[in-house]
Write a protein that holds these residues in place. Structure first.
Motif, PDB file in Angstrom:
ATOM      1  N   GLY A   1       0.787  -1.222   0.000  1.00  0.00           N
ATOM      2  CA  GLY A   1       0.000   0.000   0.000  1.00  0.00           C
ATOM      3  C   GLY A   1       0.817   1.270   0.000  1.00  0.00           C
ATOM      4  O   GLY A   1       0.272   2.361  -0.185  1.00  0.00           O
ATOM      5  N   GLU A   2       2.115   1.183   0.174  1.00  0.00           N
ATOM      6  CA  GLU A   2       2.960   2.372   0.297  1.00  0.00           C
ATOM      7  C   GLU A   2       2.778   3.296  -0.906  1.00  0.00           C
ATOM      8  O   GLU A   2       2.908   2.887  -2.055  1.00  0.00           O
ATOM      9  CB  GLU A   2       4.426   1.969   0.435  1.00  0.00           C
ATOM     10  N   GLY A   3       2.443   4.555  -0.590  1.00  0.00           N
ATOM     11  CA  GLY A   3       2.230   5.539  -1.639  1.00  0.00           C
ATOM     12  C   GLY A   3       0.834   5.490  -2.248  1.00  0.00           C
ATOM     13  O   GLY A   3       0.489   6.354  -3.066  1.00  0.00           O
ATOM     14  N   ARG A   4       0.036   4.476  -1.861  1.00  0.00           N
ATOM     15  CA  ARG A   4      -1.310   4.347  -2.438  1.00  0.00           C
ATOM     16  C   ARG A   4      -2.393   4.366  -1.373  1.00  0.00           C
ATOM     17  O   ARG A   4      -3.439   4.986  -1.550  1.00  0.00           O
ATOM     18  CB  ARG A   4      -1.390   3.082  -3.282  1.00  0.00           C
ATOM     19  N   PHE A   5      -2.160   3.664  -0.282  1.00  0.00           N
ATOM     20  CA  PHE A   5      -3.114   3.703   0.823  1.00  0.00           C
ATOM     21  C   PHE A   5      -2.386   3.376   2.117  1.00  0.00           C
ATOM     22  O   PHE A   5      -1.326   2.755   2.132  1.00  0.00           O
ATOM     23  CB  PHE A   5      -4.285   2.731   0.605  1.00  0.00           C
TER      24      PHE A   5
END
Length: 321
Positions: A148-152
């Motif tokens: 999810g890093e950078g996205r959620f």
């Protein structure tokens, strides 16, 4: 609360309905919607309110373990309709009921994130510490956070404990198998209950002065141990809808009258009720287990025991109140 039945691949019509601001989503099967599940969902709702997102839950039907061959999961503590009723209490905007199929089970963790979560505009994900996803459960909560890093954002909720015992659906199933509905109530945060329509039985209860309502219970519902229970029953439909009565319920095989029944019966006698319940729906909440089911030598002995059961049920219900 909006209920969206979701299949993979995610249909365009579903994606078009996703809120523009994005979603804070709790993900899990949530069988039982017990105190631990409520903690996970509550964190997702809090994140949604804090960040101006829609609050949602993603759950699966049938249970993933059932699809993958675990027979113990062919029954549910909360069948889907009951689960959705519990979700309504938790301040959610949307529930996604994902059809769990072998095709979905074969998705890699990366594909699940890329092809399901990201298109649904998930900005925050909340899961339990033991959450797994993707093919063969290779995706862990830690991997979800990484993907999810950078996205959620991903929040991992630690176990919910009562007196240093971890609350889990497995523990609830074990307690139900013993008939320990008082312990189950502590784990769920509410009484264990079942709902069913009143159907025609053999009529024997009325002939012995104790009329009973025979319930048709979803075969997918986890059954507590056979026995006699103190209960509260709410009439859901008909002229008496909304009224709750104390009562006594027998779950089992009625051995005094039958040598072998194919399935257990669910019979409830309501105290202080006089009316026709056939065709109406009842929700029965279990208060306490009074005794094992057993065969009596005579109908007279059974009637005498039922009288004692009724008095004991009234005592226990009154004590709890």
């Amino acid at each position: 609360m909006n209920i969206v039945n979701l299949e993979y691949p995610v249909p365009a019509r579903v994606l078009e309905s996703v809120p523009a601001e994005g979603q804070s989503m709790a993900i899990g099967d949530f069988d039982g919607v017990h105190l631990g599940h409520r903690e996970v969902i509550g964190r997702a709702v809090s994140a949604a309110r804090r960040r101006g997102l829609a609050a949602s839950v993603m759950t699966f039907h049938p249970h993933p373990r059932e699809v993958l061959g675990a027979k113990a999961y062919s029954t549910s503590i909360t069948p889907l309709d009951r689960k959705l009723e519990r979700f309504r209490e938790l301040g959610l905007d949307t529930v996604y009921v994902v059809s769990f199929t072998p095709t979905l089970a074969a998705l890699s963790p990366e594909a699940f994130v890329d092809e399901v979560l990201v298109p649904l505009r998930v900005k925050s994900v909340t899961v339990g510490f033991n959450f797994t996803f993707g093919h063969r459960g290779l995706g862990t909560s830690a991997l979800l956070k990484q993907l999810g890093e950078g996205r959620f954002d991903a929040e991992i909720v630690q176990p919910f404990r009562i007196e240093d015992e971890r609350v889990s659906s497995t523990l609830i199933r074990e307690a139900l198998a013993l008939g320990d509905v008082e312990r189950v109530q502590n784990l769920l945060g509410r009484p264990f209950d079942v709902s069913g329509d009143v159907v025609t039985g053999d009529g024997r209860g009325r002939t012995i002065g104790v009329p009973t309502a025979n319930l048709s219970i979803d075969a997918r519902s986890v059954k507590p141990a056979n026995g006699v229970y103190a209960v509260n029953a709410t009439i859901e439909t008909g002229p008496s809808a909304g009224q709750t009565y104390a009562g006594v319920m027998n779950v089992g095989m009625k051995p005094t009258f039958h040598s072998a029944l194919p399935v257990a019966t669910w019979e409830v006698h309501l105290f202080d009720f006089d009316g026709d319940l056939y065709g109406h729906r009842l929700t029965v909440s279990f208060v306490s287990r009074i005794r094992d089911e057993r065969k009596f030598d005579s109908v007279t002995a059974l009637i005498e025991q039922i009288g004692r059961d009724m008095q004991e049920a009234k005592r226990r219900i009154g004590a709890q109140a």
